[in-house]
Design a protein around this motif. Structure first.
Motif, PDB file in Angstrom:
ATOM      1  N   VAL A 122       0.783  -1.154   0.041  1.00 18.55           N
ATOM      2  CA  VAL A 122       0.197  -0.143  -0.051  1.00 18.55           C
ATOM      3  C   VAL A 122       0.731   1.263  -0.003  1.00 18.55           C
ATOM      4  O   VAL A 122       0.468   2.381  -0.087  1.00 18.55           O
ATOM      5  N   GLN A 123       2.257   1.044   0.177  1.00 18.39           N
ATOM      6  CA  GLN A 123       3.138   2.245   0.215  1.00 18.39           C
ATOM      7  C   GLN A 123       2.976   3.019  -1.303  1.00 18.39           C
ATOM      8  O   GLN A 123       3.009   2.005  -2.383  1.00 18.39           O
ATOM      9  N   LYS A 124       3.302   4.071  -1.423  1.00 14.26           N
ATOM     10  CA  LYS A 124       3.003   5.006  -2.722  1.00 14.26           C
ATOM     11  C   LYS A 124       3.802   4.452  -3.678  1.00 14.26           C
ATOM     12  O   LYS A 124       3.437   4.412  -4.823  1.00 14.26           O
ATOM     13  N   ASP A 125       5.093   4.319  -3.319  1.00 13.75           N
ATOM     14  CA  ASP A 125       6.191   3.900  -4.279  1.00 13.75           C
ATOM     15  C   ASP A 125       6.491   2.552  -4.725  1.00 13.75           C
ATOM     16  O   ASP A 125       7.614   2.330  -5.222  1.00 13.75           O
ATOM     17  N   ILE A 126       5.859   1.708  -4.033  1.00 13.90           N
ATOM     18  CA  ILE A 126       6.024   0.175  -4.138  1.00 13.90           C
ATOM     19  C   ILE A 126       5.078  -0.426  -4.802  1.00 13.90           C
ATOM     20  O   ILE A 126       3.860  -0.454  -4.890  1.00 13.90           O
ATOM     21  N   ASP A 127       5.489  -0.915  -6.317  1.00 12.20           N
ATOM     22  CA  ASP A 127       4.769  -1.495  -7.447  1.00 12.20           C
ATOM     23  C   ASP A 127       4.426  -2.700  -7.423  1.00 12.20           C
ATOM     24  O   ASP A 127       3.624  -3.410  -7.991  1.00 12.20           O
ATOM     25  N   GLY A 128       5.319  -3.496  -6.543  1.00 14.65           N
ATOM     26  CA  GLY A 128       5.091  -4.994  -6.625  1.00 14.65           C
ATOM     27  C   GLY A 128       6.317  -5.530  -5.778  1.00 14.65           C
ATOM     28  O   GLY A 128       7.048  -4.942  -5.103  1.00 14.65           O
ATOM     29  N   ALA A 129       6.388  -6.916  -5.847  1.00 12.77           N
ATOM     30  CA  ALA A 129       7.357  -7.747  -5.176  1.00 12.77           C
ATOM     31  C   ALA A 129       8.206  -8.525  -6.041  1.00 12.77           C
ATOM     32  O   ALA A 129       7.614  -9.382  -6.813  1.00 12.77           O
ATOM     33  N   LEU A 130       9.555  -8.973  -5.552  1.00 15.58           N
ATOM     34  CA  LEU A 130      10.137  -9.847  -5.921  1.00 15.58           C
ATOM     35  C   LEU A 130      10.439 -10.804  -4.988  1.00 15.58           C
ATOM     36  O   LEU A 130      11.125 -10.757  -3.889  1.00 15.58           O
ATOM     37  N   VAL A 131       9.570 -11.914  -5.266  1.00 18.44           N
ATOM     38  CA  VAL A 131       9.242 -12.785  -4.086  1.00 18.44           C
ATOM     39  C   VAL A 131      10.492 -13.782  -3.930  1.00 18.44           C
ATOM     40  O   VAL A 131      10.811 -14.654  -4.935  1.00 18.44           O
ATOM     41  N   GLY A 132      10.664 -14.104  -2.924  1.00 16.42           N
ATOM     42  CA  GLY A 132      11.730 -15.120  -2.541  1.00 16.42           C
ATOM     43  C   GLY A 132      11.291 -16.540  -2.247  1.00 16.42           C
ATOM     44  O   GLY A 132      10.752 -17.095  -2.883  1.00 16.42           O
ATOM     45  N   GLY A 133      11.661 -16.902  -0.824  1.00 16.39           N
ATOM     46  CA  GLY A 133      11.176 -18.037  -0.396  1.00 16.39           C
ATOM     47  C   GLY A 133       9.728 -18.093  -0.354  1.00 16.39           C
ATOM     48  O   GLY A 133       9.172 -19.568  -0.589  1.00 16.39           O
ATOM     49  N   ALA A 134       8.990 -17.394  -0.477  1.00 19.13           N
ATOM     50  CA  ALA A 134       7.389 -17.458  -0.362  1.00 19.13           C
ATOM     51  C   ALA A 134       6.885 -17.726  -1.680  1.00 19.13           C
ATOM     52  O   ALA A 134       5.849 -18.158  -1.931  1.00 19.13           O
ATOM     53  N   SER A 135       7.721 -17.674  -2.744  1.00 19.62           N
ATOM     54  CA  SER A 135       7.206 -18.107  -4.119  1.00 19.62           C
ATOM     55  C   SER A 135       7.321 -19.537  -4.404  1.00 19.62           C
ATOM     56  O   SER A 135       6.801 -20.082  -5.428  1.00 19.62           O
ATOM     57  N   LEU A 136       7.979 -20.121  -3.551  1.00 19.69           N
ATOM     58  CA  LEU A 136       8.151 -21.688  -3.344  1.00 19.69           C
ATOM     59  C   LEU A 136       7.092 -22.551  -3.006  1.00 19.69           C
ATOM     60  O   LEU A 136       7.027 -23.880  -3.012  1.00 19.69           O
ATOM     61  N   LYS A 137       6.144 -21.969  -2.600  1.00 20.62           N
ATOM     62  CA  LYS A 137       4.912 -22.438  -1.677  1.00 20.62           C
ATOM     63  C   LYS A 137       3.737 -21.909  -2.255  1.00 20.62           C
ATOM     64  O   LYS A 137       3.697 -20.738  -2.753  1.00 20.62           O
ATOM     65  N   GLU A 138       2.576 -22.172  -1.502  1.00 20.51           N
ATOM     66  CA  GLU A 138       1.152 -21.889  -1.792  1.00 20.51           C
ATOM     67  C   GLU A 138       1.144 -20.240  -1.124  1.00 20.51           C
ATOM     68  O   GLU A 138       0.004 -19.745  -1.607  1.00 20.51           O
ATOM     69  N   SER A 139       2.050 -19.898  -0.412  1.00 18.42           N
ATOM     70  CA  SER A 139       1.811 -18.427   0.215  1.00 18.42           C
ATOM     71  C   SER A 139       2.183 -17.360  -0.937  1.00 18.42           C
ATOM     72  O   SER A 139       1.569 -16.320  -1.047  1.00 18.42           O
ATOM     73  N   PHE A 140       2.648 -17.681  -2.211  1.00 10.55           N
ATOM     74  CA  PHE A 140       2.713 -17.120  -3.362  1.00 10.55           C
ATOM     75  C   PHE A 140       1.354 -16.719  -3.891  1.00 10.55           C
ATOM     76  O   PHE A 140       1.142 -15.353  -4.287  1.00 10.55           O
ATOM     77  N   ILE A 141       0.596 -17.468  -3.826  1.00  7.38           N
ATOM     78  CA  ILE A 141      -0.886 -17.333  -4.300  1.00  7.38           C
ATOM     79  C   ILE A 141      -1.681 -16.371  -3.404  1.00  7.38           C
ATOM     80  O   ILE A 141      -2.174 -15.466  -3.833  1.00  7.38           O
ATOM     81  N   GLU A 142      -1.444 -16.654  -2.063  1.00  7.41           N
ATOM     82  CA  GLU A 142      -1.767 -15.432  -1.326  1.00  7.41           C
ATOM     83  C   GLU A 142      -1.350 -14.137  -1.330  1.00  7.41           C
ATOM     84  O   GLU A 142      -2.347 -13.140  -1.356  1.00  7.41           O
TER      85      GLU A 142
END
Length: 244
Positions: free
Chosen positions: A213-233
């Motif tokens: 929700v921060q003004k200048d953060i457009d998205g994420a480069l996801v590390g460990g969380a991208s290896l499991k279903e938390s990526f979907i969350e």
């Protein structure tokens, strides 16, 4: 360096089924080179795009173990992560080498996901802005305005990668705002607003809302969380925020 080709294929199937219909933002997956082809087959007709974790700046030659941009393009890869902190720290990649990779990616029509960030020691010494400014200026060296707009920046404080420690929303926003200002000085305000700046560093469903929700953060480069279903969350959190 996670997931065999079979594991990556299975996980890609899960992502396609769970994230179908999301069109309000881009979703990329970046499996190891060995799994790119299998994952490509799974996501080819979905809303998920394919990225690679690295590439070299030459087309071919005596560079054993390296992968070229042309090889990635032939697999329908659309983006490539360049200059990740692990490439810098473990494999000794320099700003000059990273700049060459960015230019090559752009020349071949790949979107560079350009990683920058400071170490814990650099932050403690108050060098955060100096470090990221040097990385950005050298990474963008020689890029035209039109080329610069195509680059995605990923701010990943090295002290927050794989440590479970995450930058506070204020810490992350402070750096992202600094990067926007820097880019406007290097190019102009339009370029600074068009360039997407991602946050990377122990992103989880528990801390992602406060960051996104921060003004200048457009998205994420996801590390460990991208290896499991938390990526979907994480994707669903983004979808809810954007829809509101």
């Amino acid at each position: 360096m996670n997931k065999t080709p079979s594991e990556a294929q299975s996980f890609a199937n899960l992502l396609v089924n769970e994230l179908v219909g999301i069109k309000s933002f881009d979703i990329y997956v970046a499996p190891p080179f060995t799994a790119l082809d299998r994952v490509r087959e799974v996501i080819s007709s979905s809303n998920i795009k394919l990225a690679a974790q690295n590439m070299y700046y030459e087309d071919s030659g005596a560079f054993t173990g390296e992968v070229s941009a042309k090889m990635l393009k032939d697999l329908n890869v659309e983006a490539v992560i360049i200059g990740h902190s692990e490439r810098r720290k473990i494999f000794g990649e320099t700003d000059e080498l990273i700049n060459k990779k960015i230019k090559k990616a752009l020349n071949e029509g790949l979107t560079p996901i350009f990683c920058i960030g400071e170490t814990l020691e650099e932050r403690q010494k108050g060098l955060t802005f100096c470090v990221v400014e040097k990385q950005v200026r050298e990474g963008f060296y020689g890029l035209s305005r039109e080329e610069a707009i195509k680059v995605v920046i990923a701010y990943e404080p090295v002290w927050a990668i794989g440590t479970g420690v995450v930058a506070t929303p204020w810490q992350a926003q402070e750096v992202h705002a600094f990067l926007r200002k820097l880019l406007s000085e290097m190019y102009d305000t339009e370029v600074a607003q068009k360039i997407r700046i991602l946050y990377g560093g122990s992103v989880t469903p528990e801390n992602w809302f406060g960051l996104f929700v921060q003004k200048d953060i457009d998205g994420a480069l996801v590390g460990g969380a991208s290896l499991k279903e938390s990526f979907i969350e994480l994707a669903r959190i983004m979808e809810r925020v954007i829809s509101k």
